[in-house]
Design a protein around this motif. Structure first.
Motif, PDB file in Angstrom:
ATOM      1  N   ASP A   4       1.000  -1.251  -0.025  1.00  0.00           N
ATOM      2  CA  ASP A   4       0.122  -0.136  -0.142  1.00  0.00           C
ATOM      3  C   ASP A   4       0.773   1.330   0.099  1.00  0.00           C
ATOM      4  O   ASP A   4       1.819   1.189   0.440  1.00  0.00           O
ATOM      5  N   SER A   5       0.159   2.250  -0.470  1.00  0.00           N
ATOM      6  CA  SER A   5       1.199   3.555  -0.418  1.00  0.00           C
ATOM      7  C   SER A   5       0.494   4.625   0.510  1.00  0.00           C
ATOM      8  O   SER A   5      -0.844   4.220   0.653  1.00  0.00           O
ATOM      9  N   PHE A   6       1.103   5.558   0.597  1.00  0.00           N
ATOM     10  CA  PHE A   6       0.428   6.698   1.597  1.00  0.00           C
ATOM     11  C   PHE A   6       0.288   7.715   0.938  1.00  0.00           C
ATOM     12  O   PHE A   6       0.979   7.974  -0.063  1.00  0.00           O
ATOM     13  N   SER A   7      -0.723   8.570   1.064  1.00  0.00           N
ATOM     14  CA  SER A   7      -0.712  10.064   0.317  1.00  0.00           C
ATOM     15  C   SER A   7      -1.347  11.034   1.124  1.00  0.00           C
ATOM     16  O   SER A   7      -1.549  10.815   2.248  1.00  0.00           O
ATOM     17  N   PHE A   8      -1.063  12.487   0.647  1.00  0.00           N
ATOM     18  CA  PHE A   8      -1.750  13.531   1.142  1.00  0.00           C
ATOM     19  C   PHE A   8      -1.780  14.618   0.096  1.00  0.00           C
ATOM     20  O   PHE A   8      -1.263  14.444  -0.947  1.00  0.00           O
ATOM     21  N   ASP A   9      -2.895  15.508   0.410  1.00  0.00           N
ATOM     22  CA  ASP A   9      -3.016  16.604  -0.573  1.00  0.00           C
ATOM     23  C   ASP A   9      -2.637  17.836  -0.009  1.00  0.00           C
ATOM     24  O   ASP A   9      -2.443  18.257   1.061  1.00  0.00           O
ATOM     25  N   ILE A  10      -1.936  18.586  -1.143  1.00  0.00           N
ATOM     26  CA  ILE A  10      -1.450  19.900  -0.945  1.00  0.00           C
ATOM     27  C   ILE A  10      -2.653  20.880  -1.339  1.00  0.00           C
ATOM     28  O   ILE A  10      -3.027  20.790  -2.495  1.00  0.00           O
ATOM     29  N   VAL A  11      -3.180  21.725  -0.454  1.00  0.00           N
ATOM     30  CA  VAL A  11      -4.104  22.455  -1.002  1.00  0.00           C
ATOM     31  C   VAL A  11      -4.171  24.150  -0.296  1.00  0.00           C
ATOM     32  O   VAL A  11      -3.352  24.311   0.421  1.00  0.00           O
ATOM     33  N   SER A  12      -4.694  25.018  -1.106  1.00  0.00           N
ATOM     34  CA  SER A  12      -4.708  26.275  -0.529  1.00  0.00           C
ATOM     35  C   SER A  12      -6.157  26.941  -0.420  1.00  0.00           C
ATOM     36  O   SER A  12      -6.695  27.110  -1.358  1.00  0.00           O
ATOM     37  N   GLU A  13      -6.475  26.973   0.925  1.00  0.00           N
ATOM     38  CA  GLU A  13      -7.906  27.063   1.139  1.00  0.00           C
ATOM     39  C   GLU A  13      -8.168  28.102   1.973  1.00  0.00           C
ATOM     40  O   GLU A  13      -7.358  28.215   3.059  1.00  0.00           O
ATOM     41  N   VAL A  14      -8.934  29.093   2.145  1.00  0.00           N
ATOM     42  CA  VAL A  14      -9.154  30.178   3.247  1.00  0.00           C
ATOM     43  C   VAL A  14     -10.699  29.970   3.414  1.00  0.00           C
ATOM     44  O   VAL A  14     -11.486  30.130   2.612  1.00  0.00           O
ATOM     45  N   PRO A  15     -11.093  29.908   4.794  1.00  0.00           N
ATOM     46  CA  PRO A  15     -12.487  29.708   5.143  1.00  0.00           C
ATOM     47  C   PRO A  15     -12.810  31.155   5.075  1.00  0.00           C
ATOM     48  O   PRO A  15     -12.651  32.021   5.816  1.00  0.00           O
ATOM     49  N   ASP A 140       7.660   8.463   6.088  1.00  0.00           N
ATOM     50  CA  ASP A 140       9.127   9.301   6.566  1.00  0.00           C
ATOM     51  C   ASP A 140       9.132  10.195   5.272  1.00  0.00           C
ATOM     52  O   ASP A 140       9.437  11.285   5.418  1.00  0.00           O
ATOM     53  N   ASP A 141       8.901   9.391   3.962  1.00  0.00           N
ATOM     54  CA  ASP A 141       9.282  10.260   2.747  1.00  0.00           C
ATOM     55  C   ASP A 141       8.107  11.445   2.719  1.00  0.00           C
ATOM     56  O   ASP A 141       8.401  12.881   2.208  1.00  0.00           O
ATOM     57  N   LEU A 142       6.927  11.057   3.043  1.00  0.00           N
ATOM     58  CA  LEU A 142       5.667  12.040   2.853  1.00  0.00           C
ATOM     59  C   LEU A 142       5.984  13.184   3.994  1.00  0.00           C
ATOM     60  O   LEU A 142       5.777  14.456   3.741  1.00  0.00           O
ATOM     61  N   GLN A 143       6.384  12.818   5.040  1.00  0.00           N
ATOM     62  CA  GLN A 143       6.631  14.044   6.133  1.00  0.00           C
ATOM     63  C   GLN A 143       7.897  14.830   5.657  1.00  0.00           C
ATOM     64  O   GLN A 143       8.237  15.744   6.074  1.00  0.00           O
ATOM     65  N   ALA A 144       8.926  14.287   4.993  1.00  0.00           N
ATOM     66  CA  ALA A 144      10.179  14.970   4.530  1.00  0.00           C
ATOM     67  C   ALA A 144       9.482  15.932   3.641  1.00  0.00           C
ATOM     68  O   ALA A 144       9.896  16.985   3.487  1.00  0.00           O
ATOM     69  N   VAL A 145       8.615  15.434   2.508  1.00  0.00           N
ATOM     70  CA  VAL A 145       8.049  16.490   1.716  1.00  0.00           C
ATOM     71  C   VAL A 145       7.273  17.582   2.284  1.00  0.00           C
ATOM     72  O   VAL A 145       7.428  18.723   2.048  1.00  0.00           O
ATOM     73  N   ILE A 146       6.331  17.172   3.250  1.00  0.00           N
ATOM     74  CA  ILE A 146       5.682  18.045   4.205  1.00  0.00           C
ATOM     75  C   ILE A 146       6.616  19.216   4.659  1.00  0.00           C
ATOM     76  O   ILE A 146       6.588  20.519   4.371  1.00  0.00           O
ATOM     77  N   THR A 161      -3.901  18.180   3.676  1.00  0.00           N
ATOM     78  CA  THR A 161      -5.200  17.374   4.012  1.00  0.00           C
ATOM     79  C   THR A 161      -5.144  15.867   3.502  1.00  0.00           C
ATOM     80  O   THR A 161      -4.150  15.544   2.658  1.00  0.00           O
ATOM     81  N   ASN A 162      -5.946  15.257   3.839  1.00  0.00           N
ATOM     82  CA  ASN A 162      -6.548  14.047   3.478  1.00  0.00           C
ATOM     83  C   ASN A 162      -5.041  12.951   3.853  1.00  0.00           C
ATOM     84  O   ASN A 162      -4.788  12.353   2.901  1.00  0.00           O
ATOM     85  N   TYR A 163      -4.232  13.230   4.804  1.00  0.00           N
ATOM     86  CA  TYR A 163      -3.224  12.364   5.302  1.00  0.00           C
ATOM     87  C   TYR A 163      -3.671  11.078   5.069  1.00  0.00           C
ATOM     88  O   TYR A 163      -4.400  10.805   6.197  1.00  0.00           O
ATOM     89  N   ARG A 164      -3.196  10.126   4.248  1.00  0.00           N
ATOM     90  CA  ARG A 164      -3.813   8.690   4.314  1.00  0.00           C
ATOM     91  C   ARG A 164      -3.032   7.486   4.454  1.00  0.00           C
ATOM     92  O   ARG A 164      -1.948   7.371   3.546  1.00  0.00           O
ATOM     93  N   PRO A 165      -2.800   7.082   5.669  1.00  0.00           N
ATOM     94  CA  PRO A 165      -1.838   6.020   6.067  1.00  0.00           C
ATOM     95  C   PRO A 165      -2.223   4.605   5.254  1.00  0.00           C
ATOM     96  O   PRO A 165      -3.165   4.492   4.955  1.00  0.00           O
TER      97      PRO A 165
END
Length: 165
Positions: A4-15, A140-146, A161-165
């Motif tokens: 399985d792979s892990f993922s997250f989304d990079i977004v730019s949102e303002v409430p 760890d790779d995803l955390q390094a990217v963040i 957002t959507n950090y999916r382990p």
């Protein structure tokens, strides 16, 4: 070994509700402060555009500072705003437009993707409408990217957002 792979989304949102609240607070402060008396200073919002008007450029800048202070208190990043030029308006007044940026533009998404590919970690990046998805086999790779994305300035506010382990 998990395939399985892990993922997250990079977004730019303002409430936008928080923008409205900050704008209301700024209006109240401008209406009660003595230095804004008889300057016809107004703050208006239409969708993702905020318009400031005042009788002088100095009062306009002061109203902008009041608004920025209220936005920061409501945890809205100032990078989400793009300021337009100060322009002359009707009856000797001046105005300035502020645009509230929502989403990541194609140009910024390409810049983020190129930056991620330049890192020494094994991850894939994929542009999806107004966000970028990062996928990798190791957390760890995803955390390094963040971490690297937080340290680099892209000129826009980024959230993860959507950090999916």
């Amino acid at each position: 070994m998990p395939k399985d792979s892990f993922s997250f989304d990079i977004v730019s949102e303002v409430p936008m509700s928080e923008v409205t609240n900050a704008l209301d607070q700024a209006r109240r402060e401008v209406s009660t402060r003595f230095d804004f008396k008889n300057t016809q200073t107004t703050l208006e919002r239409d969708e993702d555009l905020i318009e400031l008007r005042s009788s002088t450029e100095d009062r306009l800048k002061a109203a902008l500072e009041v608004l920025k202070e209220k936005l920061v208190r409501r945890e809205i990043p100032l990078k989400a705003l793009s300021e337009g030029p100060v322009q002359p308006a009707a009856r000797g007044t001046v105005r300035q437009n502020l645009h509230v940026n929502q989403g990541i533009s194609d140009e910024k998404a390409r810049e983020i993707t190129k930056f991620v590919k330049g890192l020494t970690v094994k991850v894939q990046s994929q542009v999806q409408k107004d966000q970028v998805r990062i996928t990798g086999k190791k957390k760890d790779d995803l955390q390094a990217v963040i971490k690297a994305l937080k340290e680099h300035d892209f000129g826009i506010a980024l959230q993860f957002t959507n950090y999916r382990p």
